[in-house]
Design a protein around this motif. Structure first.
Motif, mmCIF file in Angstrom:
data_model
loop_
_atom_site.group_PDB
_atom_site.id
_atom_site.type_symbol
_atom_site.label_atom_id
_atom_site.label_comp_id
_atom_site.label_asym_id
_atom_site.label_seq_id
_atom_site.Cartn_x
_atom_site.Cartn_y
_atom_site.Cartn_z
ATOM 1 N N MET A 169 67.623 -55.143 -25.160
ATOM 2 C CA MET A 169 68.601 -55.463 -24.111
ATOM 3 C C MET A 169 68.756 -56.980 -24.002
ATOM 4 N N LEU A 170 69.975 -57.433 -23.807
ATOM 5 C CA LEU A 170 70.233 -58.853 -23.651
ATOM 6 C C LEU A 170 69.617 -59.375 -22.364
ATOM 7 N N ARG A 171 69.226 -60.666 -22.352
ATOM 8 C CA ARG A 171 68.783 -61.285 -21.111
ATOM 9 C C ARG A 171 69.939 -61.313 -20.122
ATOM 10 N N THR A 172 69.588 -61.425 -18.829
ATOM 11 C CA THR A 172 70.608 -61.308 -17.786
ATOM 12 C C THR A 172 71.736 -62.309 -17.974
ATOM 13 N N SER A 173 71.425 -63.587 -18.258
ATOM 14 C CA SER A 173 72.467 -64.603 -18.394
ATOM 15 C C SER A 173 73.389 -64.292 -19.558
ATOM 16 N N HIS A 174 72.801 -63.878 -20.692
ATOM 17 C CA HIS A 174 73.622 -63.528 -21.853
ATOM 18 C C HIS A 174 74.460 -62.282 -21.566
ATOM 19 N N ARG A 175 73.845 -61.343 -20.825
ATOM 20 C CA ARG A 175 74.563 -60.109 -20.514
ATOM 21 C C ARG A 175 75.749 -60.373 -19.592
ATOM 22 N N LEU A 176 75.599 -61.305 -18.650
ATOM 23 C CA LEU A 176 76.707 -61.649 -17.755
ATOM 24 C C LEU A 176 77.859 -62.279 -18.532
ATOM 25 N N LEU A 177 77.527 -63.150 -19.487
ATOM 26 C CA LEU A 177 78.574 -63.753 -20.311
ATOM 27 C C LEU A 177 79.276 -62.690 -21.152
ATOM 28 N N ARG A 178 78.477 -61.754 -21.681
ATOM 29 C CA ARG A 178 79.072 -60.672 -22.474
ATOM 30 C C ARG A 178 79.968 -59.786 -21.599
ATOM 31 N N LEU A 179 79.519 -59.498 -20.380
ATOM 32 C CA LEU A 179 80.317 -58.695 -19.457
ATOM 33 C C LEU A 179 81.622 -59.393 -19.119
ATOM 34 N N LEU A 180 81.557 -60.694 -18.862
ATOM 35 C CA LEU A 180 82.776 -61.442 -18.554
ATOM 36 C C LEU A 180 83.731 -61.438 -19.738
ATOM 37 N N SER A 181 83.182 -61.582 -20.949
ATOM 38 C CA SER A 181 84.021 -61.552 -22.154
ATOM 39 C C SER A 181 84.711 -60.204 -22.315
ATOM 40 N N LEU A 182 83.987 -59.113 -22.059
ATOM 41 C CA LEU A 182 84.578 -57.777 -22.174
ATOM 42 C C LEU A 182 85.686 -57.583 -21.144
ATOM 43 N N LEU A 183 85.448 -58.025 -19.915
ATOM 44 C CA LEU A 183 86.461 -57.872 -18.864
ATOM 45 C C LEU A 183 87.718 -58.665 -19.186
ATOM 46 N N GLN A 184 87.552 -59.772 -19.909
ATOM 47 C CA GLN A 184 88.716 -60.582 -20.284
ATOM 48 C C GLN A 184 89.471 -59.994 -21.467
ATOM 49 N N SER A 185 88.813 -59.119 -22.226
ATOM 50 C CA SER A 185 89.423 -58.637 -23.465
ATOM 51 C C SER A 185 90.470 -57.558 -23.249
ATOM 52 N N ARG A 186 90.407 -56.827 -22.119
ATOM 53 C CA ARG A 186 91.454 -55.859 -21.822
ATOM 54 C C ARG A 186 91.542 -55.656 -20.312
ATOM 55 N N ARG A 187 92.601 -55.010 -19.869
ATOM 56 C CA ARG A 187 92.921 -54.987 -18.443
ATOM 57 C C ARG A 187 92.031 -54.041 -17.647
ATOM 58 N N HIS A 188 91.471 -53.017 -18.255
ATOM 59 C CA HIS A 188 90.711 -52.026 -17.497
ATOM 60 C C HIS A 188 89.598 -51.439 -18.350
ATOM 61 N N TRP A 189 88.430 -51.277 -17.739
ATOM 62 C CA TRP A 189 87.294 -50.656 -18.400
ATOM 63 C C TRP A 189 86.737 -49.552 -17.501
ATOM 64 N N THR A 190 86.332 -48.456 -18.073
ATOM 65 C CA THR A 190 85.582 -47.470 -17.303
ATOM 66 C C THR A 190 84.134 -47.925 -17.238
ATOM 67 N N GLY A 191 83.422 -47.452 -16.220
ATOM 68 C CA GLY A 191 82.026 -47.810 -16.107
ATOM 69 C C GLY A 191 81.214 -47.340 -17.293
ATOM 70 N N GLY A 192 81.524 -46.141 -17.796
ATOM 71 C CA GLY A 192 80.800 -45.617 -18.948
ATOM 72 C C GLY A 192 80.980 -46.467 -20.190
ATOM 73 N N ASP A 193 82.215 -46.928 -20.422
ATOM 74 C CA ASP A 193 82.473 -47.755 -21.606
ATOM 75 C C ASP A 193 81.743 -49.087 -21.517
ATOM 76 N N LEU A 194 81.770 -49.714 -20.334
ATOM 77 C CA LEU A 194 81.075 -50.990 -20.168
ATOM 78 C C LEU A 194 79.568 -50.818 -20.336
ATOM 79 N N SER A 195 79.011 -49.760 -19.748
ATOM 80 C CA SER A 195 77.579 -49.511 -19.884
ATOM 81 C C SER A 195 77.193 -49.345 -21.350
ATOM 82 N N ALA A 196 78.037 -48.617 -22.097
ATOM 83 C CA ALA A 196 77.748 -48.397 -23.519
ATOM 84 C C ALA A 196 77.828 -49.708 -24.305
ATOM 85 N N GLU A 197 78.820 -50.534 -24.027
ATOM 86 C CA GLU A 197 78.967 -51.806 -24.737
ATOM 87 C C GLU A 197 77.786 -52.733 -24.462
ATOM 88 N N LEU A 198 77.308 -52.752 -23.211
ATOM 89 C CA LEU A 198 76.224 -53.650 -22.821
ATOM 90 C C LEU A 198 74.845 -53.037 -23.032
#
Length: 322
Positions: free
Chosen positions: A1-30
């Motif tokens: 699992m990524l460290r919290t700081s890296h995971r937050l950056l990854r989460l922000l990058s994913l949210l910027q990549s498309r307009r909507h994410w389901t919780g399941g998809d984000l959980s799977a990506e992270l």
């Protein structure tokens, strides 16, 4: 699992990549559970990022608009693509030079050396040749792009190839760039049909604010646009049967000559549009294959007259020496 700081950056990058994410998809990506995801979303909110959440069927997460634009996180290939695109944008979009230079200066400060070399390679060996400029105001292109994305009707003043002006109300679907011009594919409410418009012929572009349900396009958008751009409206439409298959002839027949359709194992059909009989004769001569003119587009008499003039001119050639 990524460290919290890296995971937050990854989460922000994913949210910027498309307009909507389901919780399941984000959980799977992270690779985290839903509870960890909710905590990370809350941390982003504490940092000032407007992450919106919705529940129920179709619910999930989206990065909303805030008072200021958050930093955009780019992958290596994305950063290189942005740098290359900025260098070329000013040649196809007007009023972009100063903005593009400013953005490139910012990119240059934080791009690693390895990416800076990649981003500058294409530009360093490219020569810009003078030619007809079709650069368009960036505000016009942005307004059209937003209308396509969000489903807003457009009102435009449009000039056709002969300069004849008309007012149109459109339901825009896609923008296309051919390398030299911008085109808009839209449903024309006046014509009640799909039409392709050259953006540089739009004299006024106004968003109505009225949204519309997006129509399903009957076919492949890219193929339709390619055919429309290659074969704009013409005064005369002709059909020519050519000896040879589409696969065999297509590499040697450019798109501006017309559109090829398969007929059988030995022949194909060329549909073309021309303004004059002379233009059609020139195209037929250019093809370099045996043909049969199935539909002359109403040009029979003009074709015979032009052909007679050509034969008379060729008859004056001196006889070959023995």
């Amino acid at each position: 699992m990524l460290r919290t700081s890296h995971r937050l950056l990854r989460l922000l990058s994913l949210l910027q990549s498309r307009r909507h994410w389901t919780g399941g998809d984000l959980s799977a990506e992270l690779e985290v559970d839903r509870r960890t995801l909710r905590r990370d979303v809350e941390r982003l909110r504490e940092l000032g990022y407007p992450v919106q959440a919705s529940s129920g069927p179709g619910g999930g997460y989206a990065l909303g608009s805030g008072a200021s634009m958050p930093p955009v996180l780019l992958e290596d290939d994305e950063a290189v693509a942005v740098a290359v695109a900025l260098r070329t944008a000013a040649t196809s979009v007007a009023q972009m030079e100063e903005t593009a230079i400013g953005l490139l200066a910012k990119l240059d400060q934080w791009l690693p050396a390895r990416l800076r070399r990649r981003a500058s390679a294409l530009y360093s060996v490219t020569v810009s040749l003078p030619g007809n400029s079709h650069a368009l105001p960036v505000d016009d292109l942005t307004a059209i792009a937003v209308a396509c994305r969000d489903g807003f009707r457009l009102r435009i003043d449009y000039a056709d190839r002969d300069g004849k002006a008309s007012k149109r109300t459109l339901e825009p679907l896609r923008l296309a760039h051919s390398g030299s011009r911008w085109y808009l594919l839209a449903w024309d409410l006046q014509r009640e049909d799909w039409r392709t418009f050259r953006v540089d012929r739009m004299r006024r572009i106004e968003t109505t604010g009225a949204q519309f349900p997006v129509r399903a396009f009957p076919g492949d958008v890219a193929e339709y646009l390619s055919r429309s751009i290659a074969q704009p409206p013409a005064r005369h439409r002709a059909q020519v049967r050519l000896k040879g298959t589409v696969e065999a002839l297509a590499p040697d027949i450019p798109a501006w000559c017309g559109v090829l359709h398969a007929l059988d194992d030995n022949y194909c059909l060329l549909e073309t549009g021309v303004e004059t009989a002379g233009e059609l004769l020139a195209q037929l001569a250019f093809l370099g294959v045996d043909f049969e003119l199935i539909d002359d587009g109403g040009l029979r008499d003009a074709l015979l007259h032009a052909l007679g003039r050509l034969q008379r001119g060729l008859s004056l050639l001196p006889a070959p020496r023995a």
